[in-house]
Design a protein around this motif. Structure first.
Motif, PDB file in Angstrom:
ATOM      1  N   LEU A   1       0.839  -1.204   0.000  1.00  0.00           N
ATOM      2  CA  LEU A   1       0.000   0.000   0.000  1.00  0.00           C
ATOM      3  C   LEU A   1       0.871   1.250   0.000  1.00  0.00           C
ATOM      4  O   LEU A   1       0.609   2.188  -0.761  1.00  0.00           O
ATOM      5  N   ALA A   2       1.902   1.265   0.805  1.00  0.00           N
ATOM      6  CA  ALA A   2       2.794   2.426   0.853  1.00  0.00           C
ATOM      7  C   ALA A   2       3.466   2.652  -0.501  1.00  0.00           C
ATOM      8  O   ALA A   2       3.570   3.793  -0.962  1.00  0.00           O
ATOM      9  N   ARG A   3       3.909   1.571  -1.150  1.00  0.00           N
ATOM     10  CA  ARG A   3       4.536   1.714  -2.472  1.00  0.00           C
ATOM     11  C   ARG A   3       3.539   2.240  -3.505  1.00  0.00           C
ATOM     12  O   ARG A   3       3.898   3.030  -4.372  1.00  0.00           O
ATOM     13  N   LEU A   4       2.283   1.791  -3.415  1.00  0.00           N
ATOM     14  CA  LEU A   4       1.259   2.287  -4.341  1.00  0.00           C
ATOM     15  C   LEU A   4       1.001   3.779  -4.147  1.00  0.00           C
ATOM     16  O   LEU A   4       0.595   4.471  -5.081  1.00  0.00           O
TER      17      LEU A   4
ATOM     18  N   ARG B   1       5.458   1.385   8.841  1.00  0.00           N
ATOM     19  CA  ARG B   1       4.603   2.340   9.547  1.00  0.00           C
ATOM     20  C   ARG B   1       5.045   3.771   9.230  1.00  0.00           C
ATOM     21  O   ARG B   1       4.240   4.631   8.889  1.00  0.00           O
ATOM     22  N   ALA B   2       6.351   4.027   9.308  1.00  0.00           N
ATOM     23  CA  ALA B   2       6.873   5.361   9.017  1.00  0.00           C
ATOM     24  C   ALA B   2       6.614   5.753   7.562  1.00  0.00           C
ATOM     25  O   ALA B   2       6.259   6.902   7.273  1.00  0.00           O
ATOM     26  N   MET B   3       6.785   4.795   6.645  1.00  0.00           N
ATOM     27  CA  MET B   3       6.528   5.079   5.233  1.00  0.00           C
ATOM     28  C   MET B   3       5.068   5.456   5.013  1.00  0.00           C
ATOM     29  O   MET B   3       4.767   6.413   4.291  1.00  0.00           O
ATOM     30  N   LEU B   4       4.150   4.705   5.618  1.00  0.00           N
ATOM     31  CA  LEU B   4       2.721   5.000   5.458  1.00  0.00           C
ATOM     32  C   LEU B   4       2.354   6.364   6.035  1.00  0.00           C
ATOM     33  O   LEU B   4       1.626   7.132   5.405  1.00  0.00           O
ATOM     34  N   ILE B   5       2.844   6.639   7.232  1.00  0.00           N
ATOM     35  CA  ILE B   5       2.510   7.907   7.875  1.00  0.00           C
ATOM     36  C   ILE B   5       3.043   9.081   7.068  1.00  0.00           C
ATOM     37  O   ILE B   5       2.405  10.128   6.974  1.00  0.00           O
ATOM     38  N   GLN B   6       4.208   8.912   6.448  1.00  0.00           N
ATOM     39  CA  GLN B   6       4.799   9.987   5.660  1.00  0.00           C
ATOM     40  C   GLN B   6       4.084  10.190   4.327  1.00  0.00           C
ATOM     41  O   GLN B   6       3.821  11.311   3.908  1.00  0.00           O
TER      42      GLN B   6
ATOM     43  N   THR C   1       2.334  -9.075  18.183  1.00  0.00           N
ATOM     44  CA  THR C   1       2.354  -9.639  16.832  1.00  0.00           C
ATOM     45  C   THR C   1       3.017  -8.623  15.908  1.00  0.00           C
ATOM     46  O   THR C   1       2.337  -7.829  15.263  1.00  0.00           O
ATOM     47  N   PRO C   2       4.343  -8.645  15.830  1.00  0.00           N
ATOM     48  CA  PRO C   2       5.061  -7.633  15.063  1.00  0.00           C
ATOM     49  C   PRO C   2       4.831  -7.697  13.558  1.00  0.00           C
ATOM     50  O   PRO C   2       5.212  -6.798  12.845  1.00  0.00           O
ATOM     51  N   GLY C   3       4.177  -8.743  13.066  1.00  0.00           N
ATOM     52  CA  GLY C   3       3.883  -8.842  11.640  1.00  0.00           C
ATOM     53  C   GLY C   3       2.617  -8.110  11.239  1.00  0.00           C
ATOM     54  O   GLY C   3       2.235  -8.127  10.075  1.00  0.00           O
ATOM     55  N   LEU C   4       1.971  -7.451  12.204  1.00  0.00           N
ATOM     56  CA  LEU C   4       0.726  -6.724  11.939  1.00  0.00           C
ATOM     57  C   LEU C   4       0.852  -5.255  12.317  1.00  0.00           C
ATOM     58  O   LEU C   4       1.486  -4.915  13.314  1.00  0.00           O
ATOM     59  N   LEU C   5       0.233  -4.431  11.513  1.00  0.00           N
ATOM     60  CA  LEU C   5       0.068  -3.016  11.845  1.00  0.00           C
ATOM     61  C   LEU C   5      -1.413  -2.774  12.085  1.00  0.00           C
ATOM     62  O   LEU C   5      -2.259  -3.409  11.450  1.00  0.00           O
ATOM     63  N   ASP C   6      -1.722  -1.876  12.976  1.00  0.00           N
ATOM     64  CA  ASP C   6      -3.104  -1.440  13.163  1.00  0.00           C
ATOM     65  C   ASP C   6      -3.246  -0.072  12.528  1.00  0.00           C
ATOM     66  O   ASP C   6      -2.565   0.884  12.932  1.00  0.00           O
ATOM     67  N   LEU C   7      -4.111   0.025  11.527  1.00  0.00           N
ATOM     68  CA  LEU C   7      -4.378   1.299  10.875  1.00  0.00           C
ATOM     69  C   LEU C   7      -5.614   1.900  11.487  1.00  0.00           C
ATOM     70  O   LEU C   7      -6.583   1.200  11.788  1.00  0.00           O
TER      71      LEU C   7
END
Length: 126
Positions: free
Chosen positions: A53-56, A79-84, A103-109
């Motif tokens: 998603l961040a790359r898109l 997380r930093a890439m998405l927030i930026q 669960t470090p393989g998950l982010l909560d948006l």
């Protein structure tokens, strides 16, 4: 008053449905995508999907220590890439993201409003 609430909810539901369809087309799984109190909650996302998603959204991945390696970025980096990149892609909309502790393989948006969701949809379509 009821008509305004119904219209706002209808717009949020339509934006959530469209966002789910677009993300599915890019193979981004958002199982927790819901509409709550007129806002679209994106919910948990796998780090790989969040990186996609961040790359898109035109995020620039950090340089790897060794060129030519295809190591996936860690959750904090994604997380930093998405927030930026999210505000740039949506014209100012903010997105909260956090790394799950156990669960470090998950982010909560976090959640976004319907207007920001429509701008996100436009950014993902083009």
């Amino acid at each position: 008053m009821a008509r305004l609430i119904r219209t706002g909810t209808k717009r949020a539901l339509k934006a959530a449905r469209t966002l789910r369809e677009i993300c599915a087309g890019y193979r981004i799984d958002l199982p927790g995508l819901r509409v709550r109190q007129g806002r679209i909650t994106l919910g948990p996302i796998q780090v790989d999907d969040a990186a996609r998603l961040a790359r898109l959204l035109n995020a620039v991945p950090p340089a790897t220590a060794q060129p030519g390696t295809d190591t996936a970025p860690d959750a904090d980096t994604v997380r930093a890439m998405l927030i930026q990149t999210f505000p740039q892609a949506t014209g100012g909309g903010a997105l909260s993201a956090s790394v799950r502790e156990h669960t470090p393989g998950l982010l909560d948006l976090g959640s976004i409003d319907a207007r920001t969701a429509r701008r996100l949809i436009r950014a993902l379509q083009f």
